[in-house]
Design an enzyme around this catalytic site. Structure first.
Site, PDB file in Angstrom:
ATOM      1  N   ALA A 168     -11.663   3.346   4.907  1.00 48.43           N
ATOM      2  CA  ALA A 168     -12.991   2.721   5.069  1.00 48.43           C
ATOM      3  C   ALA A 168     -13.348   2.446   6.533  1.00 48.43           C
ATOM      4  CB  ALA A 168     -13.073   1.437   4.255  1.00 48.43           C
ATOM      5  N   HIS A 170      -8.392   9.156   5.618  1.00 48.37           N
ATOM      6  CA  HIS A 170      -7.612   8.158   6.363  1.00 48.37           C
ATOM      7  C   HIS A 170      -7.754   8.426   7.848  1.00 48.37           C
ATOM      8  CE1 HIS A 170      -4.668   7.224   2.869  1.00 48.37           C
ATOM      9  NE2 HIS A 170      -5.345   6.129   3.144  1.00 48.37           N
ATOM     10  N   ASP A 191       0.839  -1.196   0.000  1.00 49.45           N
ATOM     11  CA  ASP A 191       0.000   0.000   0.000  1.00 49.45           C
ATOM     12  C   ASP A 191       0.887   1.264   0.000  1.00 49.45           C
ATOM     13  OD1 ASP A 191      -2.567   1.065   0.229  1.00 49.45           O
ATOM     14  OD2 ASP A 191      -2.599   1.001   2.422  1.00 49.45           O
TER      15      ASP A 191
HETATM   16  P1  13P Z   1      -8.265   3.719   7.592  1.00 50.80           P
HETATM   17  O1  13P Z   1      -7.077   3.731   8.492  1.00 50.80           O
HETATM   18  O2  13P Z   1      -9.020   4.975   7.674  1.00 50.80           O
HETATM   19  O3  13P Z   1      -9.078   2.501   7.788  1.00 50.80           O
HETATM   20  O4  13P Z   1      -7.711   3.673   6.097  1.00 50.80           O
HETATM   21  C1  13P Z   1      -6.959   2.577   5.675  1.00 50.80           C
HETATM   22  C2  13P Z   1      -6.430   2.782   4.320  1.00 50.80           C
HETATM   23  O5  13P Z   1      -6.970   3.512   3.513  1.00 50.80           O
HETATM   24  C3  13P Z   1      -5.207   2.043   3.960  1.00 50.80           C
HETATM   25  O6  13P Z   1      -4.697   2.405   2.729  1.00 50.80           O
END
Ligand code: 13P
Length: 277
Positions: A208, A178, A80
């Site tokens: 999410a 995020h 990621d």
């Molecule tokens: P969150 O930490 O808001 O759940 O987002 C996770 C994310 O988008 C990882 O790339």
């Protein structure tokens, strides 16, 4: 079994559901995600953020790949928010084939060029590429993008971005953030529908954590196929540790089991949310 992200997203499309992509930092995270997916008999994506790699390094990737191989359900391992071609090359050498080159900090043209550059290497190695158009605000693993620097995805740029970069999936910015939502999440669904109209590739929602059932089902209806979850999983882990301390549990295996169980609970509930169960 280890599976390509593209196969997992194709399966989701054929079932009219979305896939959970969960960020992990250690063995407990990997175990929780895979056990949750096996219990629900559904494919899953395990993600690693550069911060977890800095700490866990090569053994973390090796462990995730081996755990995926041993799993009874398809599992892909995805890197990621990759910020350089060097990291892509390192990941490929370690056996990874699914990446999100994140050029969202750049202006449009530089984002295209960065994503294109990384995508070429990834595709030469038969890998899967997720790109981001727009810029998400919020915090993840020590990196914070302030609200005023965020940028919603412009539907008019989507076709050009997708064809120029050859991405296989597109992360969208439609009001998602995020980390913790500081107020009720308000997503721009009209924008999401307009994005869906101009591209057929899978759409991804970062940030999410903290989205209600209603928002998730509207997102799936509007074309989201992959939801990225980190914050809620981290919170579950920390809750497990604090409960262990409160209960005076000093046996380390019991502490780790408690943390894994808490995280697995989040994974199972998200899988059910994403598959309308
Ligand atoms: P969150 O930490 O808001 O759940 O987002 C996770 C994310 O988008 C990882 O790339």
């Amino acid at each position: 079994m280890l599976a390509p992200s593209s196969d997992i997203l194709k399966w989701a499309d054929s079932q009219n559901v979305a896939i959970g992509a969960f960020n992990v930092y250690n063995f407990e995270g990997i175990k929780a995600v895979i056990e949750g997916a096996e219990e629900e008999e559904t494919p899953i994506i395990i993600q690693m953020h550069p911060a977890s790699l800095q700490r866990g390094s090569k053994p973390l990737i090796a462990m995730a790949l081996e755990a995926a191989n041993l799993s009874t359900v398809p599992v892909s391992i995805h890197l990621d928010h990759v910020d350089s071609l060097e990291v892509v090359n390192e990941g490929i050498n370690l056996g990874l084939r699914s990446f999100m080159p994140d050029g969202s900090i750049y202006n449009y043209q530089a984002n295209v060029e960065f994503t294109q550059l990384c995508a070429k290497t990834i595709k030469d190695n038969e890998g899967f590429v997720e790109g981001e158009l727009g810029r998400l605000s919020g915090s993840e693993d020590g990196i914070t993008i302030k609200d005023y620097k965020s940028l919603l995805t412009d539907p008019l740029l989507v076709s050009d971005f997708v064809s120029s970069t050859t991405v296989d999936a597109l992360a969208v910015c439609v009001g998602n953030v995020h980390g913790k939502y500081l107020s009720e999440p308000k997503l721009d669904f009209q924008r999401l529908y307009r994005i869906r109209e101009v591209t057929e590739i899978p759409l991804v929602m970062h940030g999410a954590s903290g989205l209600s059932n209603e928002i998730i089902s509207e997102c799936i209806h509007a074309g989201i196929s992959k939801f990225n979850v980190n914050t809620e999983l981290r919170q579950a882990y920390i809750l497990g540790m604090s409960e262990a301390v409160d209960q005076g549990i000093s046996d380390l295996i019991s502490v780790m089991n408690l943390c894994t169980t808490k995280m697995k609970g989040v994974v199972v509930s998200k899988i059910r949310q994403y598959s309308f169960k």
